[in-house]
Design an enzyme around this catalytic site. Structure first.
Site, PDB file in Angstrom:
ATOM      1  CE  LYS A 175      -1.703   2.807   2.926  1.00  0.00           C
ATOM      2  NZ  LYS A 175      -1.736   4.046   2.098  1.00  0.00           N
ATOM      3  CD  GLU A 250      12.043   4.224   9.443  1.00  0.00           C
ATOM      4  OE1 GLU A 250      12.080   5.046  10.385  1.00  0.00           O
ATOM      5  OE2 GLU A 250      11.898   4.544   8.263  1.00  0.00           O
ATOM      6  CB  CYS A 284      11.949   9.128   9.730  1.00  0.00           C
ATOM      7  SG  CYS A 284      12.895   7.939   8.755  1.00  0.00           S
ATOM      8  CD  GLU A 385       9.178  12.802  12.732  1.00  0.00           C
ATOM      9  OE1 GLU A 385      10.082  12.280  12.056  1.00  0.00           O
ATOM     10  OE2 GLU A 385       8.144  12.194  13.066  1.00  0.00           O
TER      11      GLU A 385
END
Length: 486
Positions: A175, A250, A284, A385
């Site tokens: 996906k 992750e 990330c 973040e």
């Protein structure tokens, strides 16, 4: 404008609900692609196709070396089409064309390395001297892997998973993000051209609440490998846990780039700039925090600000552009809100902080490279973040303070250390609570090194031999060679 259907059983398919999404360039606003959007019925079709392919043995039953040779052919064909694929990646994700080429080139390295693992598949023989007993440890592929990908690195995040699963012998249902699905669809067709049998790879663009949820709940999927936010990763782990489905996650990060006074300052400046601006900061592992030894901080930050202010923003077709736009308007607003929140909390804006005033960029979601100084651990910008080109600067006085600051977030994906003292670098690496540590560089690695996080940054590892083992299960076999022996 490119149009894509679903990819199931080796061919383009229409979705059961006939839903589509038109993707507009985040740099120009122009329509660049139309994606068919999958639903739950399509997930079931793809999973059934994947399990049938696995059971047939057309791929899983091949000698591993044969799978490796096909994957090398797969890499050759991607390399043939690299420029075309890079253009698709750049258009949909909004990244510069140079960054898109680099992403695909690195992904090819991962693919070619993974293919070589086919000639050294894991296994162990355990023998007890003088006894008629033998132990075998073998590794078997999980039949069907569900892969859920983000929009920031559509190719890299796929190729940190796909080639390892294929080498193992798995079938996969992918996906991609509904915003950046083009390259995944192209790779599926190229995989077929390379000789990977129908059904082994399916691609289902769609939303997380619909397709992602269905994949996590489907009993025919044995494992979910996900790259994305910590919030969604926790949701996936919870849903997959209901059926004890294996997960590899992750997730997010808030990397600290730690610069000591004894570092090579010029190299550290270049590395610090790249750490928070590569891929517009939508990374990330980004070094979104600069921890700088106080004795060199003022000059270092001033020089870094000059470098950041000189960076060129531009659309994908600008070969000289260094930064592209944010992925969409809502994310642009979120990044700018982080900056305003930090300023309100007492951080000092050194450079950037808003949208560029160049009229040529007015239709895109661009953010100036931004540096905020005097950031303290109490501020949200220190630990949350941002996922944009925003750097939070915090000073430290001692090694121990640097360790405490670096570890002072819930994340543990990657950190960087800059020093000419190798003993100091290794001591810092041992103390940092992250799955990856860069020393005198940032965002640089080799395919053999496993990658993954600690704490809220995830579970499991990608790349290296560890990346192969994620998609396999150990089986122990005990053999008594002489049934009558004592």
């Amino acid at each position: 404008m490119r149009t894509y259907g679903l990819w199931i059983d080796g061919t383009r398919n229409d979705p059961a609900e006939n839903d589509t999404l038109t993707r507009h360039s985040p740099a120009t606003g122009e329509a660049v692609a139309e994606f068919a959007l999958a639903g739950g019925t399509d997930v079931d079709r793809a999973v059934c196709s994947a399990r049938a392919a696995f059971r047939s043995g057309a791929w899983s039953g091949l000698p591993a070396s044969a799978r490796g040779r096909v994957l090398q052919r797969f890499a050759d064909l991607i390399e043939r089409d690299l420029e075309r694929l890079a253009r698709i990646e750049a258009d949909e994700a909004g990244k510069t064309i140079g960054a898109a080429r680099e992403e695909l080139t690195w992904s090819l390295e991962l693919l070619r390395y993974a293919a070589t693992l086919a000639w050294s598949m894991p296994g162990r023989l355990l023998d007890r001297e003088g006894a008629e007993r033998l132990g075998l440890v073998s590794y078997e592929p999980l039949p069907v892997i569900g892969m859920i990908l983000p929009w920031n690195f559509p190719t890299v995040t796929l190729f940190q998973k796909l080639p390892y699963a294929l080498v193992a012998g798995c079938s996969v249902v992918i996906k991609p993000s509904e915003l950046t699905a083009g390259t995944a669809m192209e790779y599926a067709a190229i995989a077929k051209e390379s000789g990977i049998p129908d059904g082994v790879i399916s691609v289902l663009p769609g939303t997380g609440p619909v397709v992602g949820e269905a994949m996590c709940r489907h009993p025919g999927i044995d494992m979910i490998s996900f790259t994305g936010s910590t919030r969604v990763g926790k949701r996936i782990a919870g849903v997959a846990g209901e059926s004890l489905k294996k997960v590899a996650l992750e997730l997010g990060g808030k990397g600290a780039n730690i610069v000591f006074a004894d570092a090579d300052i010029d190299a550290a400046l270049t590395g610090a700039l790249a750490a928070f601006t590569i891929n517009q900061g939508e990374e990330c592992c980004a070094g979104g925090r600069l921890l700088i030894e106080a004795s060199i901080a003022d000059d270092f930050v001033a020089r870094l600000a000059e470098m950041a202010a000189a960076m060129k923003l531009g659309p994908p077709d600008d070969e000289d552009a260094q930064l592209g736009p944010m992925i969409h308007a809502a994310h642009l607003d979120k990044v700018l809100a982080h900056v305003e929140g930090a300023k309100s909390a007492g951080a000092r804006l050194v450079t950037g902080g808003g949208r560029p005033d160049d009229p040529a960029l007015g239709n895109g979601y661009f953010v100036e490279p931004t540096i905020l100084d005097d950031v303290t651990p109490e501020m949200a910008i220190f630990s949350e973040e941002v996922f944009g080109p925003v750097l939070a600067v915090t000073r430290f006085e001692s090694f121990e303070e640097a360790v405490e600051l670096a570890n002072g977030t819930s994340y543990g994906l990657a950190n960087g250390v800059w020093t000419k003292n190798l003993d100091k670098a290794m001591a810092m690496s041992r103390r940092l609570e992250s799955g990856f540590v860069y020393v005198n560089t940032y965002l640089e690695t080799i395919p053999q090194l496993p990658f993954g996080g600690r704490k809220s940054s995830g579970l499991g590892r990608e790349n290296g031999v560890d990346g192969l083992l994620e998609f396999m299960e150990a089986k122990s076999t005990f053999i008594r060679l002489d049934p009558h022996a004592a």
